[in-house]
Design an enzyme around this catalytic site. Structure first.
Site, PDB file in Angstrom:
ATOM      1  N   ARG A 129      29.604  54.015 -10.318  1.00 42.10           N
ATOM      2  CA  ARG A 129      31.005  53.515 -10.318  1.00 42.10           C
ATOM      3  C   ARG A 129      31.099  51.986  -9.526  1.00 42.10           C
ATOM      4  NH1 ARG A 129      30.537  58.846  -8.608  1.00 42.10           N
ATOM      5  NH2 ARG A 129      30.441  58.378  -6.383  1.00 42.10           N
TER       6      ARG A 129
ATOM      7  N   ALA B   2      21.051  59.390   3.037  1.00 45.26           N
ATOM      8  CA  ALA B   2      21.603  58.777   4.202  1.00 45.26           C
ATOM      9  C   ALA B   2      21.510  59.535   5.479  1.00 45.26           C
ATOM     10  CB  ALA B   2      22.875  58.068   3.965  1.00 45.26           C
TER      11      ALA B   2
ATOM     12  N   PRO C 187      18.038  68.720   0.643  1.00 48.50           N
ATOM     13  CA  PRO C 187      16.947  68.916   1.496  1.00 48.50           C
ATOM     14  C   PRO C 187      15.889  69.875   0.848  1.00 48.50           C
ATOM     15  CG  PRO C 187      18.946  68.948   2.765  1.00 48.50           C
ATOM     16  CD  PRO C 187      19.425  69.074   1.214  1.00 48.50           C
TER      17      PRO C 187
ATOM     18  N   GLU D 227      18.379  62.425  -5.238  1.00 51.60           N
ATOM     19  CA  GLU D 227      19.501  62.428  -4.419  1.00 51.60           C
ATOM     20  C   GLU D 227      19.651  63.544  -3.618  1.00 51.60           C
ATOM     21  OE1 GLU D 227      23.052  60.496  -4.741  1.00 51.60           O
ATOM     22  OE2 GLU D 227      22.197  58.637  -5.772  1.00 51.60           O
TER      23      GLU D 227
ATOM     24  N   LEU E  64      14.350  67.914  -2.121  1.00 48.10           N
ATOM     25  CA  LEU E  64      13.343  66.651  -1.674  1.00 48.10           C
ATOM     26  C   LEU E  64      12.041  67.088  -0.744  1.00 48.10           C
ATOM     27  CD1 LEU E  64      13.146  63.812  -0.834  1.00 48.10           C
ATOM     28  CD2 LEU E  64      14.784  63.951   1.073  1.00 48.10           C
TER      29      LEU E  64
ATOM     30  N   GLU F 182      10.236  38.341 -25.462  1.00 46.60           N
ATOM     31  CA  GLU F 182       9.642  36.883 -26.061  1.00 46.60           C
ATOM     32  C   GLU F 182      10.500  36.578 -27.370  1.00 46.60           C
ATOM     33  OE1 GLU F 182       6.074  39.152 -24.330  1.00 46.60           O
ATOM     34  OE2 GLU F 182       8.380  39.673 -25.194  1.00 46.60           O
TER      35      GLU F 182
END
Length: 346
Positions: free
Chosen positions: A201, A148, A278, A275, A281, A46
């Site tokens: 990058r 991925a 396994p 990232e 995660l 603001e």
């Protein structure tokens, strides 16, 4: 408000522990001021927008993505600045979950005779502020799991490091996420197998997220590429991390993953890009610590390979369903995103 959200996006990854906030000021049908919060300790959105507008702010409408603050922190209250500038109306996307604000900013504006509207593009603003909201309400960062995989559900070939699953467009998007989130986390296995740099990058003006490595035994190489300035080793209370400490690495000792995440908030980290790999995660998912999932699906068949999860088998009716799912094509790959947890609100 869409313009204000675009302004706020300029601060993503740079404002923690503060939220990214944008503000635009409109006089009639003319945009006369705009601003965003660049980093903690500097003026809020603001203030920059009012400076940009100057005298044209008097009688104008201010659109701001988060409720203007009403208390003295590192900077004076933004509600006071809007009142002093003579703004006629303020449109707010989302209320601030901080107990020091939480409706007080809106009330202060209304008490000063300013018309206030709340809730315009609230969902979009809350998602942009997910890290801040998670840190304030839950005391832990917003955790985004990213990976991925091929069509047959593999993230890597067996005994292979650095094999690209997804295409260049997917990797470009990943770099944007690294630029926008506070920290990037991997486990010891990923660090040892790939020796990733965990940097941003190819993003103009980009910045590197703070590396966080989960390694209970502190057995990782303290000379790995990820251990740059600001890197954090999360390890067990009794682990021998002398070599890492000697290398200037911040060592955080924690009994559990929830404790570790609380510690990251203490380091000023409000969002984490998880990232790999396994094992890490799966541990986060089993304990309900993943808030958002972003998965690239590559049109490839690998056969034998590494699966993204090692978590225990469960029946289909217990599968975790994503909410607010989006599907996008990036080159040859498909990006699927969704939420596992609601973004904290007031």
């Amino acid at each position: 408000m869409t313009l204000a959200l675009a302004e706020a996006a300029r601060g993503l990854g740079r404002t923690a522990p503060n939220p990214p906030v944008g503000c635009v000021i409109v006089q009639g049908d003319q945009l006369v001021g705009r601003g965003f919060h660049p980093r903690a300790g500097e003026p809020h959105a603001e203030v920059f927008a009012l400076r940009d507008a100057g005298e044209r702010a008097s009688g104008a409408t201010a659109y701001v993505t988060l409720e203007p603050c009403s208390h003295h922190g590192r900077t004076p209250p933004c509600a006071d600045a809007l009142i002093a500038a003579g703004v006629r109306r303020v449109v707010v996307a989302a209320l601030d979950p901080n107990p020091l604000v939480a409706g007080r900013g809106v009330q202060k504006l209304r008490d000063a005779g300013i018309e206030v509207t709340v809730g315009v593009l609230e969902a979009q603003a809350a998602r942009q502020q997910a890290g801040f909201r998670s840190a304030v309400v839950r005391g832990r960062p917003w955790v985004v799991a990213k990976y991925a995989m091929t069509l047959d559900g593999k993230v890597a070939a067996l005994n292979e490091s650095n094999g690209a699953v997804s295409g260049p467009q997917a990797r470009e998007r990943t770099m944007r996420w690294r630029d926008e989130l506070d920290a990037i986390a991997v486990g010891r296995g990923t660090l040892g197998l790939d020796d990733p740099a965990l940097t941003t990058r190819g993003v103009p003006g980009g910045r590197d997220p703070r590396p966080v490595v989960f390694d209970r035994r502190a057995a990782s190489d303290p000379q790995a590429r990820a251990w740059r300035d600001g890197a954090v080793l999360v390890t067990a209370p009794d682990a021998d991390a002398a070599a890492h400490e000697a290398a200037g690495i911040t060592v955080q000792r924690a009994e559990s993953l929830p404790d570790a995440l609380s510690g990251l908030v203490g380091l000023g980290l409000s969002s984490v890009l998880l990232e790999g790999g396994p094992t890490l995660l799966s541990a986060f998912l089993v304990q309900g610590l993943v808030d958002e999932v972003r998965v690239f699906l590559a049109p490839k068949l690998l056969g034998a390979g590494l699966s993204p999860l090692t978590s225990p088998t469960r029946p289909m009716h217990e599968a975790q369903a994503l909410r607010d799912v989006t599907v996008e094509t990036l080159g040859p790959d498909v990006l699927i995103t969704g939420l596992l947890h609601d973004i904290p609100r007031v």
